[in-house]
Design an enzyme around this catalytic site. Structure first.
Site, PDB file in Angstrom:
ATOM      1  N   ARG A 202       0.837  -1.201   0.000  1.00  0.00           N
ATOM      2  CA  ARG A 202       0.000   0.000   0.000  1.00  0.00           C
ATOM      3  C   ARG A 202       0.872   1.252   0.000  1.00  0.00           C
ATOM      4  NH1 ARG A 202      -3.939  -3.335   3.317  1.00  0.00           N
ATOM      5  NH2 ARG A 202      -2.714  -3.011   5.189  1.00  0.00           N
ATOM      6  N   PHE A 217     -11.698  -3.510  -4.888  1.00  0.00           N
ATOM      7  CA  PHE A 217     -11.710  -4.424  -3.726  1.00  0.00           C
ATOM      8  C   PHE A 217     -11.075  -3.694  -2.542  1.00  0.00           C
ATOM      9  CE2 PHE A 217     -11.133  -6.755  -7.686  1.00  0.00           C
ATOM     10  CZ  PHE A 217     -12.204  -7.647  -7.682  1.00  0.00           C
ATOM     11  N   ASP A 238     -15.989  -1.576  -3.246  1.00  0.00           N
ATOM     12  CA  ASP A 238     -16.068  -2.882  -2.585  1.00  0.00           C
ATOM     13  C   ASP A 238     -17.536  -3.284  -2.596  1.00  0.00           C
ATOM     14  OD1 ASP A 238     -14.080  -4.557  -0.450  1.00  0.00           O
ATOM     15  OD2 ASP A 238     -16.235  -4.896  -0.234  1.00  0.00           O
ATOM     16  N   ASN A 265     -20.032  -4.205  -7.348  1.00  0.00           N
ATOM     17  CA  ASN A 265     -19.191  -5.305  -7.813  1.00  0.00           C
ATOM     18  C   ASN A 265     -18.110  -4.755  -8.755  1.00  0.00           C
ATOM     19  OD1 ASN A 265     -18.143  -7.522  -9.292  1.00  0.00           O
ATOM     20  ND2 ASN A 265     -20.006  -8.691  -8.857  1.00  0.00           N
ATOM     21  N   ASP A 286      -7.016  -5.563  -5.749  1.00  0.00           N
ATOM     22  CA  ASP A 286      -6.613  -6.435  -4.632  1.00  0.00           C
ATOM     23  C   ASP A 286      -7.769  -7.370  -4.282  1.00  0.00           C
ATOM     24  OD1 ASP A 286      -5.267  -7.559  -2.489  1.00  0.00           O
ATOM     25  OD2 ASP A 286      -5.812  -5.933  -1.106  1.00  0.00           O
ATOM     26  N   CYS A 326      -3.653 -13.093  -3.930  1.00  0.00           N
ATOM     27  CA  CYS A 326      -3.252 -13.744  -2.679  1.00  0.00           C
ATOM     28  C   CYS A 326      -3.571 -15.232  -2.727  1.00  0.00           C
ATOM     29  CB  CYS A 326      -3.908 -13.070  -1.477  1.00  0.00           C
ATOM     30  SG  CYS A 326      -5.691 -13.053  -1.545  1.00  0.00           S
TER      31      CYS A 326
HETATM   32  N1  SAH Z   1      -7.504  -3.928  -0.484  1.00  0.00           N
HETATM   33  C1  SAH Z   1      -8.007  -4.239   0.837  1.00  0.00           C
HETATM   34  C2  SAH Z   1      -8.257  -5.700   1.056  1.00  0.00           C
HETATM   35  C3  SAH Z   1      -9.165  -6.357   0.050  1.00  0.00           C
HETATM   36  S1  SAH Z   1      -9.793  -7.889   0.545  1.00  0.00           S
HETATM   37  C4  SAH Z   1      -7.037  -3.677   1.866  1.00  0.00           C
HETATM   38  O1  SAH Z   1      -5.888  -3.371   1.520  1.00  0.00           O
HETATM   39  O2  SAH Z   1      -7.415  -3.569   3.028  1.00  0.00           O
HETATM   40  C5  SAH Z   1     -10.961  -8.210  -0.677  1.00  0.00           C
HETATM   41  C6  SAH Z   1     -12.239  -7.372  -0.592  1.00  0.00           C
HETATM   42  O3  SAH Z   1     -12.955  -7.618  -1.804  1.00  0.00           O
HETATM   43  C7  SAH Z   1     -13.194  -7.708   0.531  1.00  0.00           C
HETATM   44  O4  SAH Z   1     -13.422  -6.547   1.286  1.00  0.00           O
HETATM   45  C8  SAH Z   1     -14.504  -8.151  -0.174  1.00  0.00           C
HETATM   46  O5  SAH Z   1     -15.654  -7.595   0.437  1.00  0.00           O
HETATM   47  C9  SAH Z   1     -14.344  -7.543  -1.540  1.00  0.00           C
HETATM   48  N2  SAH Z   1     -14.988  -8.220  -2.683  1.00  0.00           N
HETATM   49  C10 SAH Z   1     -15.066  -9.529  -2.946  1.00  0.00           C
HETATM   50  N3  SAH Z   1     -15.625  -9.740  -4.166  1.00  0.00           N
HETATM   51  C11 SAH Z   1     -15.895  -8.510  -4.692  1.00  0.00           C
HETATM   52  C12 SAH Z   1     -16.443  -8.054  -5.922  1.00  0.00           C
HETATM   53  N4  SAH Z   1     -16.820  -8.894  -6.877  1.00  0.00           N
HETATM   54  N5  SAH Z   1     -16.541  -6.720  -6.129  1.00  0.00           N
HETATM   55  C13 SAH Z   1     -16.151  -5.849  -5.159  1.00  0.00           C
HETATM   56  N6  SAH Z   1     -15.617  -6.221  -3.991  1.00  0.00           N
HETATM   57  C14 SAH Z   1     -15.488  -7.546  -3.745  1.00  0.00           C
END
Ligand code: SAH
Length: 382
Positions: A202, A217, A238, A265, A286, A326
């Site tokens: 980050r 995400f 998210d 989404n 992410d 991940c």
């Molecule tokens: N980038 C964040 C961590 C991301 S974890 C950080 O640094 O803190 C992945 C995230 O993706 C979760 O919060 C989950 O709610 C979200 N997620 C999962 N599928 C998704 C989708 N199709 N569209 C948007 N968000 C999604």
């Protein structure tokens, strides 16, 4: 506990896991710390036994000395000292990363003066009272919370619980990551509250960022807020509604009026942006682990390709894509091939500016490939 020749060979490579099919004689109960012997009855060391998991043994030590309280204290101290050596510019980070710290199936995260622990095997579950006592003594935290709710506990036949183990742990803890302040809910947040494995990525992302940014995400906005000071605007997407509210609050705490949370989404938003001809100068992707097991790799790669392809399309020339996976089962070469295919389909020439791993407080053990799972690639569109 006797292991087969194959098991013995594996231990000699420095890998700590013995699968059940490589046990020759079992004389132990669930979660016992056992002496491990090879084919000629020589002691190979001591390990943690599980009666349920396919990983029947996780080695602790190659020495012929039964681990006692002092052993556990020394291992925890070594993990703590390693973090001290890293000069971490944050108040939240991982103190113990299981096998990566030669403390198999144990996670300890620090959020300011609160600790969150996870026991992911029968043995660490049984040892948690001792580990809690040692951590309290070594670090004097105000509270220790056991977030024993990850799904992998079911593989060990363990129940999923969240319980206070020591002192008190508030519903919300404020932590600092570089210049950014973040609110964390250790009781109900995802994982233990934050995705600490991306901490250094980050901060690195911010160094590459500028213009109009997209944080795909976003969870509670940890990337978005790092980007905010370098960018005109950051759209943080998210799928979860509660997450958008958390991004808004974190943005306010940091006085980042240019962060726009959106509950949607990412797949849909990227497609819509592409159709509408929208452009971004910085894009972070992410996603959660698309491949939770080997069988899911192909579908996962299709998912990764779709979001990366669309991101590269809507990325402005000269713009930067910071993209992660991940999924342990999608290894670095596979991730690289997927990115190449996405760039090809997007008709984009891209430079690989940086290849990164998980943050250093999630150590990778050279002899244990499973400890390296996070890939983060920084690409610049030409
Ligand atoms: N980038 C964040 C961590 C991301 S974890 C950080 O640094 O803190 C992945 C995230 O993706 C979760 O919060 C989950 O709610 C979200 N997620 C999962 N599928 C998704 C989708 N199709 N569209 C948007 N968000 C999604």
């Amino acid at each position: 506990m006797a292991v087969t020749t194959r098991g013995e060979r594996r231990l000699k490579t420095g890998h700590p896991w013995i699968y059940r099919s490589d046990l020759r004689r079992v004389a132990a109960g669930p979660g016992d710390v056992v002496r491990v012997t090879g084919t000629d009855r020589r002691t190979l060391g001591y390990g943690l036994y599980s009666s349920r998991s396919v990983i029947a043994l996780r080695m602790l030590t190659r020495r012929d000395v039964r681990p006692d309280d002092a052993f556990w204290r020394a291992r925890l101290e070594a993990a703590i000292r390693y973090r001290e050596s890293l000069d971490i510019d944050a108040t939240a980070y991982r103190l113990v990363h299981g096998e990566g710290d030669r403390l198999p199936a144990l996670v300890v995260d620090r959020y300011g003066d609160v600790l969150v622990v996870q026991a992911l095997s029968q043995a660490t579950d049984r040892l948690l009272p001792l580990i809690g006592e040692l951590l309290a003594d070594l670090l004097q935290p105000v509270g220790i919370l056991a977030r024993n709710d990850p799904q992998v506990r079911a593989l060990e036949g363990l129940d999923r619980t969240v319980e206070l183990r020591h002192g008190s742990v508030p519903q919300e803890v404020e932590v600092r990551e570089g210049a950014v302040r973040l609110a964390v809910d250790p009781w109900r947040g995802q994982k233990t509250g934050l995705f600490l494995d991306q901490r250094e990525n980050r901060v690195a992302a911010a160094a590459h960022a500028g213009g109009r940014a997209f944080d795909g995400f976003s969870y509670t906005g940890a990337f978005a807020l790092q980007l905010a000071s370098a960018c005109d605007e950051v759209v943080a997407v998210d799928v979860s509604e509660s997450t958008a509210a958390a991004v808004a609050r974190n943005a306010e705490t940091n006085g980042a009026a240019n962060v726009r949370p959106r509950a949607a989404n990412v797949f849909d938003v990227l497609r819509d942006c592409d159709r509408a001809g929208e452009r971004f100068d910085t894009i972070v992707l992410d996603p959660p682990a698309f491949a939770k097991n080997r069988g899911a790799v192909e579908r996962a790669l299709a998912g990764y390709k779709e979001i990366n392809l669309r991101a590269l399309k809507i990325l402005a020339p000269g713009g930067t894509l910071i993209t992660s996976s991940c999924s342990y089962h999608v290894d670095e070469p596979a991730f690289g091939r997927m990115l190449a295919a996405a760039a090809g389909d997007a008709r984009a020439d891209v430079r690989v500016v940086e290849k990164r791993l998980q943050s250093r407080d999630h150590p990778v053990l050279a002899t244990v490939p499973e400890t390296s799972y996070l890939k983060c690639v920084v690409l610049r569109k030409m």
